[in-house]
Scaffold this motif. Structure first.
Motif, PDB file in Angstrom:
ATOM      1  N   HIS A 167       1.103  -1.521  -0.208  1.00 14.19           N
ATOM      2  CA  HIS A 167       0.429   0.092  -0.474  1.00 14.19           C
ATOM      3  C   HIS A 167       0.973   1.494  -0.074  1.00 14.19           C
ATOM      4  N   LEU A 168       1.322   0.981   1.025  1.00 17.25           N
ATOM      5  CA  LEU A 168       2.346   2.641   1.143  1.00 17.25           C
ATOM      6  C   LEU A 168       3.557   2.770  -0.268  1.00 17.25           C
ATOM      7  N   ASN A 169       3.956   1.515  -1.166  1.00 18.73           N
ATOM      8  CA  ASN A 169       4.437   1.840  -2.241  1.00 18.73           C
ATOM      9  C   ASN A 169       3.463   2.320  -3.729  1.00 18.73           C
ATOM     10  N   GLU A 170       2.287   2.286  -3.223  1.00 20.98           N
ATOM     11  CA  GLU A 170       1.365   2.790  -4.338  1.00 20.98           C
ATOM     12  C   GLU A 170       1.279   4.787  -4.075  1.00 20.98           C
ATOM     13  N   LEU A 171       1.168   5.412  -2.523  1.00 25.74           N
ATOM     14  CA  LEU A 171       1.587   6.401  -2.895  1.00 25.74           C
ATOM     15  C   LEU A 171       2.416   7.030  -2.191  1.00 25.74           C
ATOM     16  N   LEU A 172       4.260   6.430  -2.983  1.00 29.06           N
ATOM     17  CA  LEU A 172       5.441   7.508  -2.784  1.00 29.06           C
ATOM     18  C   LEU A 172       5.056   8.538  -3.627  1.00 29.06           C
ATOM     19  N   THR A 173       3.789   8.731  -4.541  1.00 28.17           N
ATOM     20  CA  THR A 173       3.556   9.934  -5.664  1.00 28.17           C
ATOM     21  C   THR A 173       2.458  10.673  -4.914  1.00 28.17           C
ATOM     22  N   ASP A 174       2.000  10.370  -3.979  1.00 27.78           N
ATOM     23  CA  ASP A 174       0.598  10.656  -3.857  1.00 27.78           C
ATOM     24  C   ASP A 174       0.920  12.209  -3.467  1.00 27.78           C
ATOM     25  N   ASN A 175       0.617  12.994  -3.647  1.00 26.59           N
ATOM     26  CA  ASN A 175       0.644  14.253  -2.878  1.00 26.59           C
ATOM     27  C   ASN A 175       0.236  15.476  -1.506  1.00 26.59           C
ATOM     28  N   ASN A 176      -0.789  14.096  -1.330  1.00 27.61           N
ATOM     29  CA  ASN A 176      -1.490  14.106   0.222  1.00 27.61           C
ATOM     30  C   ASN A 176      -0.802  13.127   1.140  1.00 27.61           C
ATOM     31  N   VAL A 177      -0.550  12.482   0.786  1.00 34.78           N
ATOM     32  CA  VAL A 177       1.002  11.768   1.332  1.00 34.78           C
ATOM     33  C   VAL A 177       2.728  12.787   1.731  1.00 34.78           C
ATOM     34  N   ALA A 178       3.046  12.012   3.086  1.00 33.36           N
ATOM     35  CA  ALA A 178       4.262  12.671   3.153  1.00 33.36           C
ATOM     36  C   ALA A 178       5.237  11.012   4.350  1.00 33.36           C
ATOM     37  N   VAL A 179       5.996  10.514   3.122  1.00 31.53           N
ATOM     38  CA  VAL A 179       6.589   9.905   3.759  1.00 31.53           C
ATOM     39  C   VAL A 179       7.935  10.622   4.331  1.00 31.53           C
ATOM     40  N   ILE A 180       8.078  10.354   6.010  1.00 31.72           N
ATOM     41  CA  ILE A 180       9.059  10.974   6.445  1.00 31.72           C
ATOM     42  C   ILE A 180       9.994   9.280   7.149  1.00 31.72           C
ATOM     43  N   ASP A 181      11.729   9.496   7.130  1.00 30.37           N
ATOM     44  CA  ASP A 181      12.112   8.221   7.190  1.00 30.37           C
ATOM     45  C   ASP A 181      13.531   8.798   8.968  1.00 30.37           C
ATOM     46  N   ALA A 182      12.463   8.019   9.706  1.00 33.19           N
ATOM     47  CA  ALA A 182      13.709   8.420  11.272  1.00 33.19           C
ATOM     48  C   ALA A 182      15.184   8.545  11.057  1.00 33.19           C
ATOM     49  N   ARG A 183      14.980   7.605   9.893  1.00 32.01           N
ATOM     50  CA  ARG A 183      16.859   6.921  10.079  1.00 32.01           C
ATOM     51  C   ARG A 183      18.595   7.897  10.612  1.00 32.01           C
ATOM     52  N   PRO A 184      19.025   8.101  10.903  1.00 38.21           N
ATOM     53  CA  PRO A 184      20.102   8.792  10.571  1.00 38.21           C
ATOM     54  C   PRO A 184      20.374   9.214   9.082  1.00 38.21           C
ATOM     55  N   ARG A 185      20.543   9.981   8.977  1.00 31.69           N
ATOM     56  CA  ARG A 185      20.853  10.655   7.562  1.00 31.69           C
ATOM     57  C   ARG A 185      21.900   9.940   7.292  1.00 31.69           C
ATOM     58  N   ALA A 186      23.396   9.629   7.392  1.00 29.21           N
ATOM     59  CA  ALA A 186      23.595   9.118   6.464  1.00 29.21           C
ATOM     60  C   ALA A 186      23.081   7.157   6.125  1.00 29.21           C
ATOM     61  N   ARG A 187      22.240   6.764   7.355  1.00 26.43           N
ATOM     62  CA  ARG A 187      22.273   5.339   6.654  1.00 26.43           C
ATOM     63  C   ARG A 187      20.106   5.941   5.375  1.00 26.43           C
TER      64      ARG A 187
END
Length: 289
Positions: A167-187
């Motif tokens: 389901h997430l893969n289908e939303l990666l280009t959806d402007n109503n969604v923001a995917v935010i990654d919590a990992r350190p910057r280098a990772r």
């Protein structure tokens, strides 16, 4: 940032100390949800026996409260399994649950998110966790845990709090969604290897990076105004926020922080990078892309 208001999502050690001292707080249960990174040779359950906040019980989201039929770590269990195990902890649907961890603010928000996902909103995180309790000079408990009288807890899955990879893969280009990654910057950038073997380096297309440590100061959340500024720089207030990390633990720190500033539609990608990075069909962006 701390709060002394009862039944909010973040409570101070002073509030919890007063609540535990009040014999009328029979509906309060304290949970230790400590978990360590892979490769760390420490036992959270053993450390709980050695030192804990009085009356604390162990919230084992790595084993008892994890889905059994998957190779992915600590995946969300079914509502039935969650109900069974939480009932064994003496928690009912009327219980106010306060969760902490021994690192200050690391794995406890995973427990908070799990309760929210299972329809239990009366759950709080202890700001600063066990280190803040110790720093305040408050009483500790040790020794084997007392037996718990089981109760009845009925979980009701709230599907908007969790999402799977497809389901997430289908939303990666959806402007109503923001995917935010919590990992350190280098990772996130893919300039270092992932700690788990067999996992590709990098991030999802269109994902933004907000390392969970940027929201914390010595195990406490930074000021709400600062948290808001960080989220506003990456997303619009009306967007649905989907959080990811290494294995679905520190993503919950971001979910809790977003909740504190009033963001409404919050979702955690449970499999996180452990699943995404190991599954070749899902796209990855890295320094070599």
């Amino acid at each position: 940032m701390t709060t002394s208001v009862q039944h909010q999502d973040l409570v101070s050690v002073q509030w919890l100390h007063q609540a535990l001292a009040n014999n009328a707080q029979d509906n309060l249960v304290v949970l230790d949800a400590t978990s360590f990174m892979p490769g760390v040779d420490r036992s959270p359950e053993q450390e709980l026996i050695e030192q804990r906040i009085p009356r604390a019980r162990f919230f084992d989201f790595n084993n008892k409260l994890a889905a059994p039929d998957t190779d992915l770590p600590h995946m969300l269990p079914s509502a039935e399994q969650f109900s069974l195990e939480v009932s064994k902890l003496g928690i009912s649907n009327d219980t106010h649950v306060v969760i902490y961890d021994s690192l200050g603010m690391f794995s406890a928000p995973r427990g908070w998110w799990m309760f929210k996902t299972m329809g239990h909103n009366n759950v709080s995180i202890l700001d600063g966790g066990l280190p803040a309790w110790i720093e305040a000079g408050l009483e500790l408990e040790s020794g084997e845990l007392e037996s718990i009288v089981p109760t009845v807890f009925n979980a009701q899955l709230q599907s908007e709090w969790v999402i799977d990879a497809e389901h997430l893969n289908e939303l990666l280009t959806d402007n109503n969604v923001a995917v935010i990654d919590a990992r350190p910057r280098a990772r996130f950038l893919g300039s270092v290897k992932e700690p788990r073997k067999g996992i590709r380096s990098g991030h999802m297309p269109n994902a933004k990076n907000l390392p969970f440590g940027d929201l914390l100061d010595n195990g406490h959340f930074i000021a709400l105004s600062e948290i808001k500024a960080k989220f506003d720089a990456l997303s619009a207030p009306e967007q649905r926020l989907i959080f990811s990390c290494g294995s679905g633990v520190t993503a919950c720190i971001l979910a809790l922080a977003a909740n504190l500033i009033g963001r409404k539609v919050l979702t955690v990608y449970d499999g996180s990078w452990t699943e995404w990075g190991a599954t070749e069909c899902y796209p990855v962006v890295n320094k070599d892309s």
